[in-house]
Write a protein that holds these residues in place. Sequence first.
Motif, PDB file in Angstrom:
ATOM      1  N   VAL A  27       0.840  -1.201   0.000  1.00 33.62           N
ATOM      2  CA  VAL A  27       0.000   0.000   0.000  1.00 33.62           C
ATOM      3  C   VAL A  27       0.874   1.248   0.000  1.00 33.62           C
ATOM      4  CG1 VAL A  27      -1.715   1.305   1.312  1.00 33.62           C
ATOM      5  CG2 VAL A  27      -1.891  -1.182   1.149  1.00 33.62           C
ATOM      6  N   LEU A  28       1.914   1.236   0.826  1.00 37.66           N
ATOM      7  CA  LEU A  28       2.802   2.392   0.909  1.00 37.66           C
ATOM      8  C   LEU A  28       3.557   2.624  -0.392  1.00 37.66           C
ATOM      9  CD1 LEU A  28       4.210   1.806   4.489  1.00 37.66           C
ATOM     10  CD2 LEU A  28       2.719   3.675   3.780  1.00 37.66           C
ATOM     11  N   ALA A  29       3.847   1.535  -1.107  1.00 30.75           N
ATOM     12  CA  ALA A  29       4.619   1.652  -2.350  1.00 30.75           C
ATOM     13  C   ALA A  29       3.760   1.985  -3.563  1.00 30.75           C
ATOM     14  CB  ALA A  29       5.380   0.356  -2.612  1.00 30.75           C
ATOM     15  N   ALA A  30       2.442   1.926  -3.392  1.00 31.03           N
ATOM     16  CA  ALA A  30       1.548   2.063  -4.537  1.00 31.03           C
ATOM     17  C   ALA A  30       1.747   3.366  -5.301  1.00 31.03           C
ATOM     18  CB  ALA A  30       0.097   1.940  -4.076  1.00 31.03           C
ATOM     19  N   GLY A  31       2.025   4.448  -4.574  1.00 26.47           N
ATOM     20  CA  GLY A  31       2.171   5.731  -5.253  1.00 26.47           C
ATOM     21  C   GLY A  31       3.597   6.121  -5.558  1.00 26.47           C
ATOM     22  N   SER A  32       4.563   5.247  -5.267  1.00 27.80           N
ATOM     23  CA  SER A  32       5.966   5.647  -5.414  1.00 27.80           C
ATOM     24  C   SER A  32       6.364   5.885  -6.862  1.00 27.80           C
ATOM     25  CB  SER A  32       6.880   4.603  -4.777  1.00 27.80           C
ATOM     26  OG  SER A  32       6.724   3.345  -5.407  1.00 27.80           O
ATOM     27  N   ASP A  33       5.839   5.080  -7.785  1.00 23.60           N
ATOM     28  CA  ASP A  33       6.183   5.261  -9.205  1.00 23.60           C
ATOM     29  C   ASP A  33       5.689   6.608  -9.709  1.00 23.60           C
ATOM     30  OD1 ASP A  33       7.438   2.821  -9.301  1.00 23.60           O
ATOM     31  OD2 ASP A  33       5.737   1.764 -10.206  1.00 23.60           O
ATOM     32  N   LEU A  34       4.460   6.967  -9.344  1.00 23.30           N
ATOM     33  CA  LEU A  34       3.921   8.252  -9.776  1.00 23.30           C
ATOM     34  C   LEU A  34       4.708   9.398  -9.160  1.00 23.30           C
ATOM     35  CD1 LEU A  34       1.737   9.723 -11.376  1.00 23.30           C
ATOM     36  CD2 LEU A  34       0.269   9.610  -9.345  1.00 23.30           C
ATOM     37  N   LEU A  35       5.093   9.252  -7.906  1.00 26.73           N
ATOM     38  CA  LEU A  35       5.895  10.285  -7.246  1.00 26.73           C
ATOM     39  C   LEU A  35       7.177  10.552  -8.021  1.00 26.73           C
ATOM     40  CD1 LEU A  35       6.677  12.115  -4.844  1.00 26.73           C
ATOM     41  CD2 LEU A  35       7.504  10.075  -3.668  1.00 26.73           C
ATOM     42  N   MET A  36       7.837   9.502  -8.471  1.00 27.03           N
ATOM     43  CA  MET A  36       9.118   9.652  -9.166  1.00 27.03           C
ATOM     44  C   MET A  36       8.969  10.115 -10.609  1.00 27.03           C
ATOM     45  SD  MET A  36      11.513   6.533  -7.740  1.00 27.03           S
ATOM     46  CE  MET A  36      10.290   5.238  -7.865  1.00 27.03           C
ATOM     47  N   THR A  37       7.888   9.718 -11.264  1.00 26.42           N
ATOM     48  CA  THR A  37       7.758  10.010 -12.691  1.00 26.42           C
ATOM     49  C   THR A  37       6.899  11.216 -13.010  1.00 26.42           C
ATOM     50  OG1 THR A  37       5.875   8.488 -12.893  1.00 26.42           O
ATOM     51  CG2 THR A  37       8.089   7.586 -13.273  1.00 26.42           C
ATOM     52  N   ASP A  38       5.974  11.572 -12.114  1.00 25.43           N
ATOM     53  CA  ASP A  38       5.075  12.701 -12.374  1.00 25.43           C
ATOM     54  C   ASP A  38       4.677  13.318 -11.035  1.00 25.43           C
ATOM     55  OD1 ASP A  38       3.251  14.540 -13.296  1.00 25.43           O
ATOM     56  OD2 ASP A  38       2.245  13.157 -14.677  1.00 25.43           O
ATOM     57  N   PHE A  39       5.627  14.028 -10.436  1.00 21.16           N
ATOM     58  CA  PHE A  39       5.413  14.619  -9.118  1.00 21.16           C
ATOM     59  C   PHE A  39       4.210  15.560  -9.106  1.00 21.16           C
ATOM     60  CE2 PHE A  39       7.393  17.439  -5.584  1.00 21.16           C
ATOM     61  CZ  PHE A  39       6.712  16.738  -4.602  1.00 21.16           C
ATOM     62  N   PRO A  40       4.014  16.419 -10.130  1.00 16.55           N
ATOM     63  CA  PRO A  40       2.818  17.275 -10.126  1.00 16.55           C
ATOM     64  C   PRO A  40       1.520  16.478 -10.094  1.00 16.55           C
ATOM     65  CG  PRO A  40       4.433  18.115 -11.673  1.00 16.55           C
ATOM     66  CD  PRO A  40       4.925  16.768 -11.246  1.00 16.55           C
ATOM     67  N   ALA A  41       1.482  15.348 -10.822  1.00 16.00           N
ATOM     68  CA  ALA A  41       0.277  14.521 -10.814  1.00 16.00           C
ATOM     69  C   ALA A  41       0.071  13.883  -9.446  1.00 16.00           C
ATOM     70  CB  ALA A  41       0.365  13.443 -11.891  1.00 16.00           C
ATOM     71  N   TRP A  42       1.166  13.482  -8.795  1.00 13.73           N
ATOM     72  CA  TRP A  42       1.058  12.904  -7.451  1.00 13.73           C
ATOM     73  C   TRP A  42       0.466  13.942  -6.500  1.00 13.73           C
ATOM     74  CZ3 TRP A  42       2.159  13.773  -2.470  1.00 13.73           C
ATOM     75  CH2 TRP A  42       2.107  12.686  -1.583  1.00 13.73           C
ATOM     76  N   ILE A  43       0.952  15.175  -6.584  1.00 15.13           N
ATOM     77  CA  ILE A  43       0.445  16.237  -5.712  1.00 15.13           C
ATOM     78  C   ILE A  43      -1.035  16.486  -5.980  1.00 15.13           C
ATOM     79  CG2 ILE A  43       0.598  18.703  -5.206  1.00 15.13           C
ATOM     80  CD1 ILE A  43       3.620  18.489  -5.713  1.00 15.13           C
ATOM     81  N   ALA A  44      -1.410  16.559  -7.257  1.00 14.44           N
ATOM     82  CA  ALA A  44      -2.806  16.812  -7.613  1.00 14.44           C
ATOM     83  C   ALA A  44      -3.720  15.725  -7.071  1.00 14.44           C
ATOM     84  CB  ALA A  44      -2.942  16.922  -9.126  1.00 14.44           C
TER      85      ALA A  44
END
Length: 257
Positions: free
Chosen positions: A124-141
């Motif tokens: 669960v904790l790792a689920a968003g890690s790829d998006l964080l690294m590849t598209d930080f603005p999308a992760w924030i949104a």
Amino acid sequence: MGSGEPILFLSGWTLPSDFWGPQMVGFVARGHRCLSFDRRGHGRSSDPGCGYDHDTLADDIAAVIDALGLRGLTVVAHSMAAMEVARYFSRHDGAGIDRVVLVGAITPFLLRTDDNPEGIDGAVLAAGSDLLMTDFPAWIAANTDPFFVAGTSDAMKQWGQRMMLGTSLLAAVQLAQANVATDFRADLARIYVPALVVHGDQDVSAPLAVTGARTAALIPDARLIVYEGAPHGLPLTHAERLAQDIAAFMAEEPGER
């Protein structure tokens, strides 16, 4: 800014010192000296490309306290900054600090392990890690609405997004990894000063049962206050109530707790 009894405000992961601006203005008006700084890789601080670990960040706090000769401090820390404060007590024996306020703390240990069954599953904790690294603005949104409450203005949300986007991606990624993997249970037990733990029961980033409640239980002299309906961004969404609770906590005399 200001003068009088000092308060050091420490911001959470990917947030600069500006996050605490509304609280600092209010406490200056109450007669306090308010201080904050941008941790390395955040806000107006440089990105040295290293030191994105809690030992180094605790040492950075020590450098600021020592350089300014601060004593009798109340430290108010949001989210990841609670980790830095806990590590500061274990590495520097809490020098200069008289009280601690932890708001939306993500301590003591996020990752579920055999000896930490209360933690969160690693998948669960790792689920968003790829998006964080590849598209930080999308992760924030994607994580903006849960940080606030219904009725928060679009302008406030956009301000929060801009603050986060000012963070070094290297700092954001490495600290996110360190936050998940680092165990602060022993560090919290070293906090020997009075502590106030404030947490929202609608905190998606740091579920109350996993973080705030356990954090308060591990600090020898801590009191937990739960805000009904409050999210992770409660310093902004519940600013007036938080200011009142911090002020009341600071006004307590020994033996009143």
